[in-house]
Scaffold this active site. Structure first.
Site, PDB file in Angstrom:
ATOM      1  N   PHE A   1      -3.779  -0.272   7.372  1.00  0.00           N
ATOM      2  CA  PHE A   1      -4.357  -1.606   7.188  1.00  0.00           C
ATOM      3  C   PHE A   1      -5.357  -1.626   6.026  1.00  0.00           C
ATOM      4  O   PHE A   1      -5.266  -0.838   5.096  1.00  0.00           O
ATOM      5  CB  PHE A   1      -4.972  -2.123   8.488  1.00  0.00           C
ATOM      6  CG  PHE A   1      -3.960  -2.414   9.566  1.00  0.00           C
ATOM      7  CD1 PHE A   1      -2.772  -3.078   9.272  1.00  0.00           C
ATOM      8  CD2 PHE A   1      -4.169  -2.005  10.873  1.00  0.00           C
ATOM      9  CE1 PHE A   1      -1.836  -3.348  10.254  1.00  0.00           C
ATOM     10  CE2 PHE A   1      -3.227  -2.273  11.866  1.00  0.00           C
ATOM     11  CZ  PHE A   1      -2.071  -2.947  11.554  1.00  0.00           C
TER      12      PHE A   1
ATOM     13  N   ARG B   1       2.058   8.598   7.039  1.00  0.00           N
ATOM     14  CA  ARG B   1       2.374   8.504   8.473  1.00  0.00           C
ATOM     15  C   ARG B   1       3.872   8.306   8.693  1.00  0.00           C
ATOM     16  O   ARG B   1       4.584   7.815   7.817  1.00  0.00           O
ATOM     17  CB  ARG B   1       1.644   7.316   9.100  1.00  0.00           C
ATOM     18  CG  ARG B   1       0.139   7.483   9.160  1.00  0.00           C
ATOM     19  CD  ARG B   1      -0.519   6.276   9.797  1.00  0.00           C
ATOM     20  NE  ARG B   1      -0.327   5.074   8.997  1.00  0.00           N
ATOM     21  CZ  ARG B   1      -0.576   3.845   9.415  1.00  0.00           C
ATOM     22  NH1 ARG B   1      -0.993   3.641  10.649  1.00  0.00           N
ATOM     23  NH2 ARG B   1      -0.387   2.811   8.637  1.00  0.00           N
TER      24      ARG B   1
ATOM     25  N   LYS C   1       7.560  -6.424  11.385  1.00  0.00           N
ATOM     26  CA  LYS C   1       6.908  -5.855  10.211  1.00  0.00           C
ATOM     27  C   LYS C   1       7.855  -5.039   9.337  1.00  0.00           C
ATOM     28  O   LYS C   1       7.682  -4.921   8.136  1.00  0.00           O
ATOM     29  CB  LYS C   1       5.739  -4.972  10.667  1.00  0.00           C
ATOM     30  CG  LYS C   1       4.823  -4.533   9.545  1.00  0.00           C
ATOM     31  CD  LYS C   1       3.698  -3.685  10.102  1.00  0.00           C
ATOM     32  CE  LYS C   1       2.837  -3.136   8.958  1.00  0.00           C
ATOM     33  NZ  LYS C   1       1.893  -2.135   9.407  1.00  0.00           N
TER      34      LYS C   1
ATOM     35  N   PHE D   1       3.333  -8.659  -9.524  1.00  0.00           N
ATOM     36  CA  PHE D   1       4.428  -9.571  -9.178  1.00  0.00           C
ATOM     37  C   PHE D   1       4.801 -10.377 -10.421  1.00  0.00           C
ATOM     38  O   PHE D   1       3.957 -10.642 -11.281  1.00  0.00           O
ATOM     39  CB  PHE D   1       4.016 -10.528  -8.044  1.00  0.00           C
ATOM     40  CG  PHE D   1       4.078  -9.913  -6.675  1.00  0.00           C
ATOM     41  CD1 PHE D   1       5.102 -10.228  -5.793  1.00  0.00           C
ATOM     42  CD2 PHE D   1       3.107  -9.005  -6.269  1.00  0.00           C
ATOM     43  CE1 PHE D   1       5.157  -9.659  -4.530  1.00  0.00           C
ATOM     44  CE2 PHE D   1       3.160  -8.437  -5.012  1.00  0.00           C
ATOM     45  CZ  PHE D   1       4.183  -8.758  -4.139  1.00  0.00           C
TER      46      PHE D   1
ATOM     47  N   TRP E   1       7.153  -0.824  -7.708  1.00  0.00           N
ATOM     48  CA  TRP E   1       8.258  -1.402  -6.923  1.00  0.00           C
ATOM     49  C   TRP E   1       9.468  -1.610  -7.821  1.00  0.00           C
ATOM     50  O   TRP E   1      10.598  -1.308  -7.447  1.00  0.00           O
ATOM     51  CB  TRP E   1       7.819  -2.732  -6.296  1.00  0.00           C
ATOM     52  CG  TRP E   1       8.850  -3.329  -5.377  1.00  0.00           C
ATOM     53  CD1 TRP E   1       8.970  -3.120  -4.031  1.00  0.00           C
ATOM     54  CD2 TRP E   1       9.918  -4.218  -5.736  1.00  0.00           C
ATOM     55  NE1 TRP E   1      10.039  -3.817  -3.538  1.00  0.00           N
ATOM     56  CE2 TRP E   1      10.643  -4.498  -4.554  1.00  0.00           C
ATOM     57  CE3 TRP E   1      10.325  -4.804  -6.936  1.00  0.00           C
ATOM     58  CZ2 TRP E   1      11.751  -5.344  -4.549  1.00  0.00           C
ATOM     59  CZ3 TRP E   1      11.434  -5.636  -6.929  1.00  0.00           C
ATOM     60  CH2 TRP E   1      12.136  -5.901  -5.738  1.00  0.00           C
TER      61      TRP E   1
ATOM     62  N   LYS F   1       0.823  -1.220   0.000  1.00  0.00           N
ATOM     63  CA  LYS F   1       0.000   0.000   0.000  1.00  0.00           C
ATOM     64  C   LYS F   1       0.850   1.261   0.000  1.00  0.00           C
ATOM     65  O   LYS F   1       0.630   2.178  -0.806  1.00  0.00           O
ATOM     66  CB  LYS F   1      -0.945  -0.034   1.211  1.00  0.00           C
ATOM     67  CG  LYS F   1      -1.797   1.207   1.389  1.00  0.00           C
ATOM     68  CD  LYS F   1      -3.009   0.930   2.266  1.00  0.00           C
ATOM     69  CE  LYS F   1      -2.640   0.276   3.583  1.00  0.00           C
ATOM     70  NZ  LYS F   1      -1.940   1.170   4.514  1.00  0.00           N
TER      71      LYS F   1
END
Length: 556
Positions: free
Chosen positions: A301, A94, A105, A381, A409, A71
């Site tokens: 989330f 954030r 994580k 992916f 990515w 995300k």
């Protein structure tokens, strides 16, 4: 293949003054923290208040899985893609917590070629905002216990102290502690608790406050305990507001850094997404809207937690109107929701994809209930097949959503151009008719039931005797008009983390409720939600080091 930290460390950053100048922010409007980090001054924020708002784009995701959804990577890559299209965009995210960095994580700076930098600074001490919040939280705790020790003029019942100490570290042994042991001068003996800093109400307060006046007002409303008559005792009653605000003075200012491609990023605040509202600060979001044509922000989330709270809490309080939502999914995560074990997610499996895509379907339906146009993106992916991708594309378009592949990515902004173009198309063609899910004037129980039924898909709620009593007390104390902040597992639409896909015919069990009066919401606890996480058997901290030349390694 290079790691995220290797990519970040090889990046050639622009001096932050140059990044700011591209936005029309002069050096005089910045408070520099070295060469590549800065805070934006209150003076600058004030003089730009009358600027026209840009478009507000929220990035959210399906329920997180061990396969990972990407995300934040998508948020960063989308911002870079807007720049590729010569659009003036700012990313508002954030700040990461130290706990996950050293736990399991990892950090929260994006990944691959869609990262914000300096990555190590951001994931470690950054500009000291979390330290300021920790200090303010624990100052209030110290003043509270000192008041009790020095005669307890306010008549605080020590059995009803609700204010907890905090630390920005995963340390399970601090969840339940006893303080005041020793002799008479060491304080009154009582049970106490620690939460991680991102779970402190002060974090939520700072992220929702408009300015210093609003911050002080919210700090003053925070409930720290109850007296023997059952009435709340607040931080204002303890005369703690001024000193806390002094500690938070600089932490109130949004932080400016950059992506790998020099796109501006405002990184500010970081409340927990399962027990608080999980969004970056209102000040940073509003600043981004004033200085750019497009603000790309995200919520914590999955959409059932993060987006629901972004809409029902942050937007409601701040008067924000989102113009579009980007919903992130991966084929791997959808197959995981369809029952495929993590180690087999790389194989084509259209049957599992069809079974698991119901999770995405529910999130699309939920977002559409808020009246905001939805763009679905698949974080690509190498193991994804053409048939799988085409299946998801058709599924989304059949439900009135634009669809785009994201390869940020691997390719940075260039890999997000398709997504950026679909977002721009949506903004041009579809109007946002945003509205919160429920009004202020219904009961707390009705608000909980509305979220459970409409967002989670539950058949209803079940209140424990304790929760029913607490909700009545909160309404009697005048807190019934506040929105609810649902604390539940992030792994499922239900309150049971093992129920994947789109669960049906389940009941949400509410075990406890309490008010965060300063933040302005009632926290509703379901299931076993941790406010002080623990470290795993092999913490990430064991792999982190620094070379003799001062280069940090192992931080991912």
């Amino acid at each position: 293949m290079k790691t995220d930290i290797q990519i970040a460390q090889e990046a050639i950053m622009e001096p932050i003054i140059n990044v700011a100048e591209a936005l029309g922010i002069t050096a005089d409007d910045l408070e520099l923290y070295g060469k590549y980090k800065a805070k934006i001054s209150d003076t600058y924020l004030q003089k730009n208040k009358e600027n026209k708002d840009g478009k507000l784009i929220l990035v959210t995701a399906i329920n997180p899985t061990p396969a990972g959804e990407g995300k934040t990577t998508t948020s960063v890559g989308l911002g870079q893609a807007f720049a590729k299209l010569n659009k003036k965009a700012v990313i508002a995210l954030r700040e990461p917590s130290l706990g996950p960095c050293f736990g399991v994580k990892g950090g929260a700076a994006g990944g691959g070629y869609a990262q914000v930098v300096p990555m190590e600074d951001l994931n470690l001490h950054f500009t000291g905002d979390f330290h300021a919040i920790t200090s303010a939280n624990n100052l209030l705790a110290a003043l509270l216990d000192n008041h009790i020790q020095q005669g307890n003029e306010l008549g605080i019942d020590t059995r009803t102290v609700v204010w907890k100490r905090c630390l920005d570290m995963n340390d399970r042994v601090l969840r339940n502690v006893v303080v005041g042991l020793g002799n008479k001068m060491d304080g009154v003996v009582r049970e106490d608790h620690f939460v991680i800093t991102v779970a402190s109400e002060i974090m939520a307060v700072l992220c929702l406050a408009d300015d210093m006046e609003d911050l002080k007002r919210r700090l003053g409303r925070m409930v720290v305990a109850y007296n023997f008559q059952g009435n709340p005792v607040t931080a204002e009653d303890l005369k703690a507001v001024g000193s806390m605000a002094a500690l938070l003075k600089d932490a109130m200012k949004p932080n400016l850094i950059q992506t790998l491609e020099h796109t501006p990023a405002l990184i500010h605040g970081g409340p927990f997404a399962n027990i608080a509202h999980g969004c970056n600060s209102v000040r940073a979001t509003k600043a981004a809207l004033k200085i750019a044509d497009y603000c790309i922000t995200e919520a914590g989330f999955g959409a059932d937690l993060g987006a629901e709270k972004f809409f029902n809490i942050k937007c409601r309080m701040a008067g924000l109107k989102p113009d579009a939502v980007v919903l992130v999914a991966t084929i791997r995560a959808l197959k995981y929701n369809g029952g495929v074990p993590k180690q087999e997610l790389g194989k084509e499996d259209l049957k599992a994809l069809e079974a698991g895509i119901v999770n995405l379907e529910k999130h699309i339906e939920n977002l559409q209930k808020f009246g905001v146009p939805v763009v679905v993106t698949l974080n690509s992916f190498i193991t994804d097949t053409e048939k799988e991708t085409e299946f998801v594309k058709s599924f989304c378009e059949d439900r009135g959503c634009e669809f785009a592949l994201s390869r940020v990515w691997e390719n940075g902004g260039e890999g997000g151009v398709e997504l950026a173009e679909k977002v721009l198309k949506t903004l041009e063609e579809k109007e946002s008719n945003f509205k919160p899910l429920y009004p202020d004037n219904i009961s707390l129980k009705e608000k909980i039931d509305t979220v459970a039924r409409e967002i989670y898909g539950a058949r209803g709620i079940e209140l424990s005797p304790q929760a029913a009593k607490q909700l009545k007390q909160l309404e009697d104390l005048g807190f019934g008009n506040l929105p609810v902040c649902m604390a539940k597992t992030q792994y499922s639409l239900s309150d049971d983390p093992v129920l994947l896909g789109r669960p049906e015919n389940f009941t949400v069990h509410v075990r406890e409720a309490y008010v965060s009066a300063g933040a302005g919401f009632v926290v509703v606890l379901t299931g076993a939600v941790m406010t002080m996480p623990g470290l795993p058997k092999q913490p990430a901290a064991l792999s982190i080091d620094v070379t003799n030349e001062g280069v940090i390694t192992g931080l991912f």
